[in-house]
Design an enzyme around this catalytic site. Sequence first.
Site, PDB file in Angstrom:
ATOM      1  N   SER A 157     -25.067  96.810   7.759  1.00  0.00           N
ATOM      2  CA  SER A 157     -23.971  97.499   8.435  1.00  0.00           C
ATOM      3  C   SER A 157     -22.910  96.550   8.916  1.00  0.00           C
ATOM      4  O   SER A 157     -22.578  95.583   8.664  1.00  0.00           O
ATOM      5  CB  SER A 157     -24.854  98.636   9.325  1.00  0.00           C
ATOM      6  OG  SER A 157     -23.804  99.324   9.714  1.00  0.00           O
ATOM      7  N   ASP A 168     -15.008  85.418   4.389  1.00  0.00           N
ATOM      8  CA  ASP A 168     -13.542  85.578   3.715  1.00  0.00           C
ATOM      9  C   ASP A 168     -12.529  84.727   4.198  1.00  0.00           C
ATOM     10  O   ASP A 168     -11.752  84.061   3.459  1.00  0.00           O
ATOM     11  CB  ASP A 168     -12.980  87.129   3.900  1.00  0.00           C
ATOM     12  CG  ASP A 168     -13.779  88.070   3.067  1.00  0.00           C
ATOM     13  OD1 ASP A 168     -14.740  87.682   2.308  1.00  0.00           O
ATOM     14  OD2 ASP A 168     -13.346  89.313   2.741  1.00  0.00           O
ATOM     15  N   LYS A 182     -24.774  98.154   3.399  1.00  0.00           N
ATOM     16  CA  LYS A 182     -24.500  99.487   3.786  1.00  0.00           C
ATOM     17  C   LYS A 182     -23.029  99.282   4.531  1.00  0.00           C
ATOM     18  O   LYS A 182     -22.803  98.939   5.623  1.00  0.00           O
ATOM     19  CB  LYS A 182     -25.282  99.850   5.158  1.00  0.00           C
ATOM     20  CG  LYS A 182     -25.340 101.110   5.305  1.00  0.00           C
ATOM     21  CD  LYS A 182     -26.484 101.245   6.604  1.00  0.00           C
ATOM     22  CE  LYS A 182     -26.105 102.932   7.108  1.00  0.00           C
ATOM     23  NZ  LYS A 182     -24.999 103.266   7.760  1.00  0.00           N
TER      24      LYS A 182
END
Length: 387
Positions: A157, A168, A182
């Site tokens: 999460s 990224d 999640k």
Amino acid sequence: ESAAGWTMERTIEALRGEAGTFVNVAIRRQGAGAPIRYRLTRERIHQRAVPEGLMLGGGVGYLSMTVVRENSSWELSREVGRMVGAGMKALVLDLRSNPGGLRDEAVDASDLFLDARQDILVSRGRAPGDNHRWTDRSPQRWRWLPIVVLVNGGTASAAEIIAGALQDHDRALVVGDTTYGKGIVQTVFPLGPRVALRITTARWYTPSGRSIQGVALDSVMGASRSKAADVGFLSDGGRALWAGGGIVPDVILRSDTLSTAEQRFTRAFEGQVPVFRDVLTAYALELRRSAEPATPDFVVTGGMRNEVRRRLEAKGLALPDSTFDAGEKILGEQLGYEITRYRFGQEEERLRRVRDDAQVREAISLLRSAPTPQALLGMAAPGSGAH
């Protein structure tokens, strides 16, 4: 009132109360003649999401974030700043088994390490109101700091938001095992006094466009893993990234698993764990009274292990030589932690546990081989998940 036989719930009920009131407890401890008595003042307890950081030598610092709750980003910022002031030159940020928590705190934590106007998180849904984009609002303070982020299957999460954003933007090397996956937004629609319908209305995506969601929910809210991840996304620097099943690390490190022989050793204590713990504690307390060992970096000797074995046998826990020899590593670690806790304190025990962690040791090795964030990223094979 004797607490013998109490459940955990009964104990909590007896100890908790209004802040400022008192509770008296008496503890019987092996090796102590009379009960040890304490008068405790009840207070509101704040459990930090980011415990105090540790310096692991060579300028490498270690920080763990156990959950993403209110003030987590502030605690993280404070600890990084304090450790940089103490000489930290590289950071291990441990997000393993972090179940997540508050989305906005995850965004703020990512903001600490990214540049202004860089994307952190994107949500996409069918309704226009479910489409949002969260971006970095302020310049980062530690651009020069190499970072390894440790993750595993329990990283979920909001913790995955942090790992995904830093990966990224090529800001950290993500190391460990694939995260839980999640990344959905669910809306609850009340249908009656005790009935509601919960519908997935949006999904979370990393800045490169990867879906964090890697768990498929069935009709009774069970979970199953999605299909294998695919390469199809790029980091800011052009590194190929895996997508479709949680956050896939740049460097794959599986968690240590017990060998068959070590499993046999642990099974030997089934139903007798309290006896095993009592023996370790009593021995550790005796060593403390004799001011031994002298330094926190002591080595657990064969003589120490044999003394534990003798005490276990005196309590009716006799182990075959093969079983005892197989558990040498486990026994040495557990005894080392117990002695350290009572002889040198909980912080030294925590430091010893961290130093014994194989994944942390690998993270330290990577950081010491790469003096800059750019060099650190070179440790990963693009798109493959280096081993």
